[in-house]
Design an enzyme around this catalytic site. Structure first.
Site, PDB file in Angstrom:
ATOM      1  N   SER A 198      -9.808  -0.391   6.145  1.00  0.00           N
ATOM      2  CA  SER A 198      -9.132  -0.188   4.859  1.00  0.00           C
ATOM      3  C   SER A 198      -8.453  -1.409   4.251  1.00  0.00           C
ATOM      4  O   SER A 198      -8.082  -1.377   3.078  1.00  0.00           O
ATOM      5  CB  SER A 198      -8.124   0.953   4.967  1.00  0.00           C
ATOM      6  OG  SER A 198      -8.811   2.182   4.919  1.00  0.00           O
ATOM      7  N   SER A 212      -9.320   1.932   2.135  1.00  0.00           N
ATOM      8  CA  SER A 212      -8.433   2.749   1.344  1.00  0.00           C
ATOM      9  C   SER A 212      -7.273   1.969   0.699  1.00  0.00           C
ATOM     10  O   SER A 212      -6.534   2.557  -0.100  1.00  0.00           O
ATOM     11  CB  SER A 212      -7.856   3.869   2.205  1.00  0.00           C
ATOM     12  OG  SER A 212      -7.086   3.380   3.259  1.00  0.00           O
ATOM     13  N   LYS A 253       0.862  -1.188   0.000  1.00  0.00           N
ATOM     14  CA  LYS A 253       0.000   0.000   0.000  1.00  0.00           C
ATOM     15  C   LYS A 253       0.898   1.237   0.000  1.00  0.00           C
ATOM     16  O   LYS A 253       1.947   1.245   0.660  1.00  0.00           O
ATOM     17  CB  LYS A 253      -0.898  -0.003   1.240  1.00  0.00           C
ATOM     18  CG  LYS A 253      -1.883   1.151   1.283  1.00  0.00           C
ATOM     19  CD  LYS A 253      -2.767   1.082   2.529  1.00  0.00           C
ATOM     20  CE  LYS A 253      -3.829   2.164   2.512  1.00  0.00           C
ATOM     21  NZ  LYS A 253      -4.704   2.118   3.700  1.00  0.00           N
TER      22      LYS A 253
HETATM   23  N1  LIG Z   1      -7.847   3.995   6.980  1.00  0.00           N
HETATM   24  C1  LIG Z   1      -9.019   3.386   7.145  1.00  0.00           C
HETATM   25  O1  LIG Z   1      -9.069   2.244   7.528  1.00  0.00           O
HETATM   26  C2  LIG Z   1     -10.283   4.137   6.878  1.00  0.00           C
HETATM   27  C3  LIG Z   1     -11.325   3.475   6.268  1.00  0.00           C
HETATM   28  C4  LIG Z   1     -12.505   4.131   6.022  1.00  0.00           C
HETATM   29  C5  LIG Z   1     -12.645   5.460   6.376  1.00  0.00           C
HETATM   30  C6  LIG Z   1     -11.591   6.121   7.001  1.00  0.00           C
HETATM   31  C7  LIG Z   1     -10.399   5.453   7.244  1.00  0.00           C
END
Ligand SMILES: NC(=O)c1ccccc1
Length: 540
Positions: free
Chosen positions: A202, A178, A103
């Site tokens: 994410s 994400s 990532k």
């Molecule tokens: N970084 C995350 O996991 C994330 C996922 C969804 C919304 C905000 C943050």
């Protein structure tokens, strides 16, 4: 130099301005004493600012970085690559011959890191994350960095400065976020494995939307060293793969204390040794064996084996945004555990319904990467990155995707009026943790849908922030709680459905999430392996 601008020469005026920000005035008779105190502090600040930073160097001679390119669109059909690169790992190792993508918030020294934003550009990390060192030593070939959403802050794949990351099942739909690029590159077979990061879902959300296996490990099991933090108490990194065994192999390689990251000693009792997940899984030759638990006996008497208990989490199925078709498909998948020899019951954790509300305040009151805060945590800090981001300027602000801009504004608001609420959310999270722990003393795993829906249509740049928010309300109900409590959570594909609005003949993956006791990843893997050995999710 920025530090001189930010640390102005101390005069009585500057002293009183500082006091004024607290709403107070320094009494005149001690003005000079306090100014003297602050002059000493300013000198110390400038001295520290001038010192050379100290981060672990990467071994570029042993593992050189070559073929570093931003692939042109014709070589990047899903927009899933942020940067391609080649880093060849050790000749022999348990992952040798396998390819992996990181990532784009994980530091790979010498290779640009975009973090899904154009707020800064050409930032090249000067260190390797611990997970990078471990996979290279295990023989992996790293083939590049995968697109991540804007500041890792969203669960749909249209927020990266790079452009939208299309879903392999329908390019006009979200691939989840994400860790969007990781999900897609693994799903289409362009790499064998990915390492994602997860602060609110994410890893699990893209896994769910593109039909792969994604694990958010127990908090602290995988060191977060050298990975861009969002908030130190919810940061997790973990494996994303097409099958369970490969996931377990990668976890074995990246898990364990590195001696650099406080998260690893911050509240979850740590095993002395990382279990050999793949070997333990290989030993169980049948679903029956995978789904039986050796109950701890007392004294000299070993316990009897019993059936694995699967708990359908009631509150994981009762929120209004959940698509009823997803709910019934996941419940059917849960019933199949019974056919395989497990015991399936429904179980309630009332706090689950409040968790996202607590999570919202929790993350807003301490979003480190946007506000440049440090948390007191002992870890490797990407101070060079913080200096790219801070101070905020109009130009940088205008380059933020609205979700990140919103986080920044809300964070600033919380900071001004409610900073103590961060502490309160930690107390409330502890209460929530005990509620899940209580449920997990009655069942071995909790089961629920990962996301409330199959992949939605990607929204364009012309769609207003309010419409986006409406479209994604409720998306993190089942993922956020376990970032806060730290329980391990695994998403596996469990079937396919057409999108509610059609077309009828389109089939999109549905994710099922299993949540376990602290450091009991093995039981999650066992349950998932038994299920995925028995059923082909693409035909269900
Ligand atoms: N970084 C995350 O996991 C994330 C996922 C969804 C919304 C905000 C943050």
């Amino acid at each position: 130099m920025a530090s001189e601008i930010l640390a102005p020469e101390i005069t009585v005026e500057v002293l009183q301005q500082t006091a004024g920000k607290l709403g107070v005035k320094v009494p005149q008779n001690v003005e000079h004493d306090f100014a003297e105190l602050m002059r000493g502090t300013r000198e110390a600040i400038l001295a520290v600012a001038a010192m050379e930073d100290f981060v672990p160097p990467a071994d570029l001679d042993k593992y050189p970085r070559t073929d570093v390119v931003h692939p042109p669109p014709e070589h990047n059909p899903y927009n899933a690559w942020a940067t391609k690169a080649t880093v060849i790992g050790a000749k022999e190792g348990i992952l040798s011959g396998k390819t992996l993508v990181l990532k784009d918030n994980i530091c790979l020294a010498g290779v640009p890191c975009e973090f899904g934003t154009k707020v800064f550009s050409d930032w090249v990390p000067n260190t390797d994350a611990t997970v990078v060192k471990r996979i290279l030593d295990a023989g992996v070939t790293i083939t590049g960095k995968a697109t991540c959403e804007n500041f890792c802050a969203y669960g749909a794949s249209n927020t990266s400065a790079h452009g939208p990351v299309g879903n392999p099942y329908d390019k006009t739909r979200s691939s989840g976020g994400s860790s969007s690029g990781c999900g897609v590159l693994v799903a289409i077979g362009e790499v064998d494995m990915a390492i994602g990061a997860d602060q609110g879902g994410s890893i699990r959300m893209p896994a769910s939307q593109v039909g792969i296996v994604g694990l958010k490990p127990t908090f602290g099991l995988v060191p977060y060293t050298g990975i861009i933090s969002s908030e130190t108490s919810i940061d997790h990194a973990g494996p994303m793969t097409r099958d369970i065994l490969t996931n377990a192999q990668l976890l074995k390689v990246i898990a364990g204390v590195d001696g650099l990251d406080d998260r690893q000693i911050a509240g979850t009792p740590f095993p002395n040794q990382v279990p050999d997940y793949p070997a333990l899984l290989a030993r169980a030759k049948s679903a029956h064996a995978l789904l039986s638990i050796a109950e701890q006996g007392t004294g000299p008497f070993p316990g009897n084996p019993r059936k694995l208990r699967v708990g359908i989490l009631k509150e994981g199925f009762t929120f209004q945004e959940l698509d009823p078709h997803v709910a019934s498909l996941v419940k059917e998948a849960a019933k199949k555990f019974e056919e395989l020899g497990a015991e399936v019951i429904e179980i309630s954790v009332p706090g689950h319904s409040q968790a996202v509300l607590v999570g919202r305040v929790h993350r807003l009151t301490q979003y480190n990467n946007l506000l440049g805060r440090t948390s007191g945590t002992r870890q490797i800090y990407q101070t060079d990155l913080t200096q790219e981001i801070l101070p905020w300027t109009q130009e940088k602000f205008d380059k933020l995707w609205y979700v990140s801009a919103g986080l920044l504004l809300q964070g600033q608001y919380c900071d001004e009026y409610y900073p103590y609420l961060h502490g309160k959310t930690h107390n409330l999270v502890r209460k929530l943790r005990y509620e899940y722990d209580d449920a997990l003393s009655k069942v071995d795993v909790l089961l629920m849908p990962t996301l409330p829906w199959v992949a939605k249509k990607l929204l364009g740049q012309d769609v207003s922030p309010s419409e986006h928010m409406k479209d994604y309300s409720g998306f993190n109900t089942n993922t956020v709680p376990f970032n806060m409590t730290g329980h391990p959570a695994l998403s596996i594909p469990c079937g396919m459905l057409p999108p509610p609005e059609g077309p009828e003949d389109l089939r999109l993956p549905v994710g099922l999430q299993l949540v376990g006791k602290y450091h009991d990843e093995l039981t999650l893997y066992k349950a998932a392996l038994a299920w995925s050995d028995a059923y082909d999710w693409k035909t269900l």
